[in-house]
Design a protein around this motif. Structure first.
Motif, short mmCIF file in Angstrom:
data_model
loop_
_atom_site.label_atom_id
_atom_site.label_comp_id
_atom_site.label_asym_id
_atom_site.label_seq_id
_atom_site.Cartn_x
_atom_site.Cartn_y
_atom_site.Cartn_z
N ARG A 100 10.83 -1.20 10.28
CA ARG A 100 9.98 0.12 10.04
C ARG A 100 9.33 0.96 11.30
O ARG A 100 9.40 0.26 12.57
CB ARG A 100 8.60 -0.55 9.35
CG ARG A 100 9.12 -1.29 8.04
CD ARG A 100 9.52 -0.54 6.91
NE ARG A 100 9.82 -1.16 5.83
CZ ARG A 100 11.02 -1.71 5.56
NH1 ARG A 100 12.07 -1.49 6.26
NH2 ARG A 100 11.17 -2.36 4.53
N ASP B 122 8.20 0.67 0.36
CA ASP B 122 8.05 -0.97 0.01
C ASP B 122 7.09 -1.28 -1.01
O ASP B 122 6.90 -2.12 -1.47
CB ASP B 122 7.51 -1.71 1.12
CG ASP B 122 8.54 -1.97 2.53
OD1 ASP B 122 9.68 -1.60 2.11
OD2 ASP B 122 8.18 -1.72 3.67
N PRO C 265 2.28 -5.07 -1.25
CA PRO C 265 3.30 -4.88 -0.25
C PRO C 265 3.28 -3.30 0.18
O PRO C 265 2.83 -2.45 -0.63
CB PRO C 265 4.60 -5.20 -1.36
CG PRO C 265 4.08 -5.80 -2.59
CD PRO C 265 2.71 -5.33 -2.60
N GLY C 266 3.65 -3.03 1.39
CA GLY C 266 3.92 -1.71 1.80
C GLY C 266 2.78 -1.09 2.54
O GLY C 266 2.81 -0.16 3.14
N GLY D 276 8.14 -6.29 3.18
CA GLY D 276 7.61 -5.35 4.02
C GLY D 276 6.30 -5.72 5.01
O GLY D 276 5.68 -4.89 5.56
#
Lengths: 650, 363
Positions: free
Chosen positions: A57, A91, A151-152, A228
């Motif tokens: 990322r 994500d 998540p993310g 993620g």
């Protein structure tokens, strides 16, 4: 059939070197082949994993902006760490759930989230989108503890701007804000790399010196797991901080000016008359640059720009006022130099002067009697200068006025500086298509009428009076240095011009200004009684409305039509170190409203040798500044350090 | 002008190598762009068509014309480079292109060929002692190179600028430079490097030390190299298969159809594909060297060698950059990277090579 050039003529001319080239080529191809084997066979497993998980990322590593120091090296704008919240849309598994979680954990509404996502639609996949800047400590903790359920989501530390002296330097330093589309387009043409969401200087020196102060952003490539979540940093391109900047500002004088002025509306500026270096620049009412730089809500912003007192105006360079009586010394210099009067010329200066069937009043009901130019300055006689002005004529007066720098921008490095106005017969023809009337000369001769100046222009002129005749270009920046301390640029002291007025004349004028504060009957006599700073100067009371009755009771007049109060001067008069101009809008009399403010600036600057109340010289940027509750304390932990801004008008 | 004997000497093998590279290039461009930028590969077909026409011309007319018109070719290339500053269109900060309606011309590409021809003419006419060229002998050809170099560096187009330098030194080397001068210049540039370093901005130094381009955006090249390495490495021995590369990832690379095209190729075709491309380039370059060595005159030798050097340095620098063993300087890969002027220039250059090759016995 051996007709080749080589075989026939000079067979060996190039041969050895062609062979060498062939060997080089072979080696190069072998290196490349080896490298591809290394990447694709030897390290295949590693890269395969990175690739299969889409496991990296990208987060921008924002470069810290350059630190800004005052002339003695005290930090006045610094960077502190703060947490930003990022989201990687790829994500996110459950959007409604994520948005709901976020709105309950931190102060953000769904609309803002959608707006942010919308704005970054064009980003490459797996690049993080900034959702909220500079989370509070509580928010950070809540996100940190709940991040496994969302998540993310990613937190990242980035430098945040911190203005150590808060509101005291608001207009001078300015503030930062997210770059808008218009600015983005402008910067693109200048070949600067900005992307939406980047911060940029929006006001003051932050804006003017954006190129210097902004660093070069780096980037972080982060390896994440299947959900993620951050595992480690794979690749780190370090950001490079912006250039540091040392100002000519004396922060102690600056803060003193702000404290003295913060409940009023106006401006205070100070300059070293020997160099043109600006020592203080304050405009009130002011705003909280710390709060503005970390993002304000739409309502807060609206409130700021719709404030009828024009908070976002830097009155020191954008406010244009009639100079009123502070103009008299300049007028006197013109008249003396042109021989219209001599130091000994005595003129009857009564309570009013009759011209063309109209009475032009003096501020003093009883009048001044028969006086010379020295007394006229000391007592600030209006009727004296009405008569001198008529003899001198508007165009000669305008010529001298312009020499003092009025009517043109000083060139101080701040955007949107105003030029003021020096009226002349030619100007009136152009502007209105009508000829000049002598009655108008009478108004201009005491700095009223069409004549307009900014406080900085007036300061510039008084600095020239103080130093004997040099009009400096006001300087704000002493030096720009790289983060390693190497000098990038050092603005040079520069002349705007020379007055071209004899030393004798200037001596008379300066002596008049000394008289204002030291002689009996001087309008600011109290300045020499209460302090021993050898201040010379001139008060001024600029009329806003012509219809006010004479009264000493300022409070009885409606605020809007109260006069503006001026003080312009320098000290010590025998060796001027500092020139000061103060204006208090609707403050009433110059002597009572503006001169006390000016005195605080003189005191702060001239008593610097002693260890006086004020600022620690040791660079301790995070520490609150002793010297009264006026100064905003900055704490490193809390991202919203400033208390609610105090409304500054009376 | 066209002799039937020419056909019997025409080197079909080199032509096949070039056509092979162009086909591989088109396939890679298609794979890299068909989803997000379908305009690109359709345009590429036009470029290939124009390039083929120009290449045919470059084959047909004897290369002796090049020597005759060397001044005109060189002069007009300089004029084009200068005109870029006045009528050029800029894109992301660089002013490199002249727009001719649907066609944008990149004069710096053609300048490479013009430089080769001009240097070949100069060296051909110059008498050089057996010991080789001294510093004085190098002055004039250096000026011939420096003029277009400065114009290109100003655009800025560092990659093409570097190729001009490499062409110049390669040709000067093969003509022969005195050993003393080579060593002297080597020492001089080595000594100069620290000074040049001093003139760089601090962040540029940081970029170079982390193997990055001093001119591109901060999130750019270092990141690209990592992504490029991931793409290549994840391809493995056999590759992921045509169009099976992780396109999403490669969207990180704004240059994925130009400078970084080889990463797409190596991801999809693996080490096998990489070796095939390396082999084709090696074949092209070796046959270029042979063409030079068997050319019937000195001018032919110099032009062929110059073109070969150009191909070699472009291939070596591009692949080194994509594989992360060289800084990112923006040099595209001949015949494979997308780029109209670049492809046409490369095809003309190849045509000239074939031209010299087939006329090696004709006087």
């Amino acid at each position: 059939m051996s007709s080749s050039y080589f075989k026939d003529k000079e067979p060996r001319e190039f041969k050895g070197r062609v062979f060498a080239a062939t060997v080089l080529i072979g080696t190069a191809f072998f290196i490349l082949l080896f490298r591809f084997w290394y990447l694709q066979v030897k390290e295949h497993a590693y890269y395969k994993e990175l690739s299969e998980n889409n496991a990296t990322r990208l987060i921008k590593a924002v470069a810290p902006r350059g630190v800004i120091y005052d002339r003695l090296g005290i930090k006045i704008a610094d960077n502190r760490p703060g947490f930003d919240l990022y989201i990687i849309p790829e994500d996110v598994k459950d959007w409604p759930g994520t948005k709901q979680m976020l709105t309950s954990l931190i102060e953000i509404d769904e609309e803002t989230i959608n707006e942010r996502l919308d704005k970054s639609k064009k980003r490459p996949p797996f690049q993080a989108v900034k959702l909220k800047e500079d989370l509070s400590w509580d928010e950070t903790v809540r996100i940190e503890s709940a991040k496994f359920e969302i998540p993310g989501i990613m937190l990242d530390v980035a430098p945040k701007r911190s203005y150590v002296f808060g509101e005291a330097t608001a207009h001078l330093l300015g503030y930062l804000g997210e770059i808008n589309e218009k600015e983005l387009k402008e910067r693109e043409a200048e070949n600067n790399v900005y992307s939406p969401g980047d911060l940029t200087g929006k006001y003051g020196l932050e804006k003017y010196y954006e190129k210097d102060l902004r660093g070069v952003d780096g980037g972080k490539e982060i390896e994440v797991d299947a959900l993620g979540r951050k595992i480690r940093v794979v690749n780190w391109i370090p950001p490079y901080p912006g250039n540091n900047m040392k100002l000519t500002i004396d922060i102690r004088t600056q803060v003193a000016a702000w404290i003295a002025l913060k409940d009023k509306v106006g401006a205070a500026v100070a300059m070293d008359p020997k160099t043109g270096k600006v020592l203080a620049m304050v405009s009130t009412p002011t705003f909280d640059p710390n709060a503005l730089s970390t993002g304000v809500s739409r309502e807060e912003w609206k409130e700021l720009i719709e404030n009828p007192l024009n908070v976002m105006n830097n009155r020191a360079v954008q406010g244009q006022y009639p100079p009123a009586s502070t103009f008299k010394p300049i007028h006197a210099a013109a008249a003396l130099e042109e021989g219209v009067i001599t130091p000994d010329t005595k003129i009857m200066s009564g309570p009013s002067y009759w011209f063309a069937g109209r009475a032009y009043r003096d501020w003093k009901e009883e009048g001044h009697g028969i006086i010379n130019v020295h007394r006229a300055i000391v007592e600030s006689s209006d009727t004296f200068f009405y008569q001198v002005g008529l003899k001198l004529g508007i165009d000669r007066l305008a010529d001298y006025t312009k020499r003092f720098g009025f009517g043109t921008k000083t060139g101080v490095p701040i955007h949107n500086e105003k030029a003021g106005l020096v009226p002349s017969s030619e100007w009136k023809k152009k502007a209105y298509g009508v000829k000049w009337y002598e009655g108008e000369t009478i108004s201009v001769s005491v700095g009223q009428g069409y004549m307009l100046t900014t406080p900085l222009q007036l300061l510039n002129a008084y600095a020239a009076i103080a130093n004997g005749g040099t009009l400096w270009r006001p300087l704000l920046v002493e030096e720009v240095t790289t983060p390693d301390g190497k000098s990038v640029s050092k603005p040079v002291v520069e002349k705007r011009g020379e007055l071209g007025i004899s030393e004798k004349t200037m001596d008379h004028v300066r002596d008049g200004l000394r008289g204002v504060t030291h002689d009996d009957g001087g309008t600011a006599r109290f300045l020499s009684r209460t302090t021993d700073l050898k201040i010379a100067g001139k008060t001024g009371t600029a009329q806003v409305s012509k219809l006010i009755k004479r009264t000493k009771n300022v409070e009885s007049i409606a605020y809007k039509i109260r006069d503006h109060a001026w003080f312009a001067g320098f000290a010590p008069y025998d060796d001027p170190q500092i020139a000061v101009v103060v204006i208090v809008e609707h403050g009433g009399f110059g002597a009572s409203a503006a001169a006390p403010v000016a005195r605080e600036l003189f005191k702060a600057y001239l008593s610097k040798a002693e260890d006086a109340a004020g600022i620690e010289t040791a660079p301790a940027p995070a520490a609150p500044i002793p010297g009264g509750p006026a100064v905003i304390p900055i704490s490193t932990g809390n991202p919203k350090p400033a208390p609610a801004p105090e409304e500054a008008h009376d | 002008m066209i002799d039937r004997r020419l056909f019997t000497h025409f080197d079909w093998a080199i032509l096949s190598v070039i056509l092979g590279l162009i086909c591989i290039g088109f396939a890679s461009i298609y794979s890299a762009t068909h989803i997000h930028m379908p305009m690109i590969y359709t345009k590429d077909i036009y470029w290939i068509g124009i390039g083929a026409g120009m290449m045919l011309l470059a084959i047909i007319f004897s290369y002796s014309y090049l020597e005759r018109f060397a001044y005109i070719i060189y002069g007009s290339s300089i004029a084009l480079l200068i005109s870029v500053f006045f009528i050029g269109s800029s894109f992301s900060g660089a002013k490199r292109w002249i727009s001719l309606g649907f066609f944008t011309l990149q004069p710096s590409e053609f300048a490479k060929l013009a430089l080769i021809i001009m240097l070949a003419k100069y060296f051909n006419e110059k008498l050089i002692s057996d010991k080789g060229m001294g510093l004085k002998d190098l002055a004039v050809p250096a000026v011939i190179m420096i003029v277009p170099f400065l114009l290109i560096a100003k655009q800025p187009d560092l990659g093409t600028g570097i190729i001009l330098w490499m062409i110049f030194w390669s040709m000067a080397f093969v003509v022969k430079i005195r050993a003393r001068v080579i060593m002297g210049l080597g020492a001089f540039f080595a000594a100069l490097a620290p000074f040049g370093w001093m003139f760089l901005k601090d962040y540029q130094k940081a970029r170079i030390t982390s193997f990055m381009s001093p001119e591109s955006d901060p999130l750019g090249s270092g990141y690209h190299v990592m992504q490029s390495k991931i793409a290549i490495g994840s391809g493995g021995f056999l590759g992921k298969g045509f169009m099976e590369g992780t396109q999403g990832k490669l969207m990180f690379l704004p240059e994925h159809h130009t400078d970084f095209i080889f990463a797409v190729l190596a991801e999809e075709w693996g080490l096998i594909g990489a070796m095939v491309v390396l082999g084709l380039f090696l074949a092209l370059i070796i046959s270029g060297i042979n063409t030079a060595g068997s050319s019937k005159d000195r001018f032919g030798f110099l032009v062929a060698f110059g073109i070969t050097a150009m191909f070699f340095w472009q291939v070596f620098i591009n692949l080194g950059m994509v594989a992360g063993i060289m800084p990112v300087v923006g040099v595209p890969l001949p015949f494979i990277s997308y780029g109209g002027s670049f492809l046409i220039t490369s095809m003309i250059a190849a045509g000239i090579l074939l031209n010299i090759n087939m006329r090696r016995f004709i006087f």
